[in-house]
Design a protein around this motif. Structure first.
Motif, PDB file in Angstrom:
ATOM      1  N   TRP A 247       0.850  -1.053  -0.142  1.00 59.24           N
ATOM      2  CA  TRP A 247       0.302   0.017   0.011  1.00 59.24           C
ATOM      3  C   TRP A 247       0.873   1.370   0.154  1.00 59.24           C
ATOM      4  CZ3 TRP A 247      -0.882   3.781   3.941  1.00 59.24           C
ATOM      5  CH2 TRP A 247      -1.755   4.793   3.669  1.00 59.24           C
ATOM      6  N   LEU A 248       1.905   1.356   0.722  1.00 61.39           N
ATOM      7  CA  LEU A 248       2.758   2.379   0.885  1.00 61.39           C
ATOM      8  C   LEU A 248       3.671   2.567  -0.453  1.00 61.39           C
ATOM      9  CD1 LEU A 248       4.580   1.945   4.232  1.00 61.39           C
ATOM     10  CD2 LEU A 248       3.009   3.958   3.761  1.00 61.39           C
ATOM     11  N   ASP A 249       3.976   1.522  -1.119  1.00 67.35           N
ATOM     12  CA  ASP A 249       4.532   1.554  -2.513  1.00 67.35           C
ATOM     13  C   ASP A 249       3.421   2.324  -3.267  1.00 67.35           C
ATOM     14  OD1 ASP A 249       6.999   0.648  -1.961  1.00 67.35           O
ATOM     15  OD2 ASP A 249       6.325  -1.528  -2.240  1.00 67.35           O
ATOM     16  N   GLN A 250       2.233   1.870  -3.381  1.00 70.75           N
ATOM     17  CA  GLN A 250       1.312   2.518  -4.187  1.00 70.75           C
ATOM     18  C   GLN A 250       1.036   4.021  -4.054  1.00 70.75           C
ATOM     19  OE1 GLN A 250      -0.210   0.925  -7.138  1.00 70.75           O
ATOM     20  NE2 GLN A 250       1.346  -0.769  -6.363  1.00 70.75           N
ATOM     21  N   ARG A 251       1.210   4.255  -2.736  1.00 78.08           N
ATOM     22  CA  ARG A 251       0.782   5.561  -2.205  1.00 78.08           C
ATOM     23  C   ARG A 251       1.748   6.582  -2.772  1.00 78.08           C
ATOM     24  NH1 ARG A 251      -2.534   8.524   1.624  1.00 78.08           N
ATOM     25  NH2 ARG A 251      -1.392  10.417   2.523  1.00 78.08           N
ATOM     26  N   TYR A 252       3.007   6.332  -2.499  1.00 78.50           N
ATOM     27  CA  TYR A 252       4.293   7.054  -2.858  1.00 78.50           C
ATOM     28  C   TYR A 252       5.141   6.707  -3.971  1.00 78.50           C
ATOM     29  CZ  TYR A 252       3.723   8.353   2.291  1.00 78.50           C
ATOM     30  OH  TYR A 252       3.047   8.718   3.320  1.00 78.50           O
ATOM     31  N   GLN A 253       4.341   5.922  -4.876  1.00 81.31           N
ATOM     32  CA  GLN A 253       4.904   5.589  -6.147  1.00 81.31           C
ATOM     33  C   GLN A 253       6.254   5.232  -6.250  1.00 81.31           C
ATOM     34  OE1 GLN A 253       3.732   8.819  -8.664  1.00 81.31           O
ATOM     35  NE2 GLN A 253       1.398   8.179  -8.373  1.00 81.31           N
TER      36      GLN A 253
END
Length: 80
Positions: free
Chosen positions: A38-44
């Motif tokens: 989720w953090l990877d998706q949020r902060y690209q």
């Protein structure tokens, strides 16, 4: 596995206790990984947080499993 001698619970209750502990260990592995994704998706970012979450989950779940094994060995050796 033999039923401990000083345990008044029936076999189903003992089994459910172990299933609960194993399921908790599984969640301890999966939840940090999902949070990392989720953090990877949020902060690209690519897979940075996913790998960190997976590594953290492995350490936490491994420690949880180790504690389960130590507890079972302690109970078996004390005859409980």
């Amino acid at each position: 596995m033999n039923k401990p001698t000083n345990d008044d619970r029936n076999s189903a209750a003992i089994a459910m206790s172990l299933v609960t502990r194993i399921t908790t260990g599984s969640f301890l592995l999966v939840l940090p990984t999902v949070l990392g994704y989720w953090l990877d998706q949020r902060y690209q970012t690519q897979i940075l947080f996913l790998l960190v979450g997976f590594g953290l989950g492995m350490v936490i779940a491994g420690r949880h499993l180790w504690l389960i094994i130590c507890d079972l060995e302690r109970k078996e050796s004390s005859g409980q």
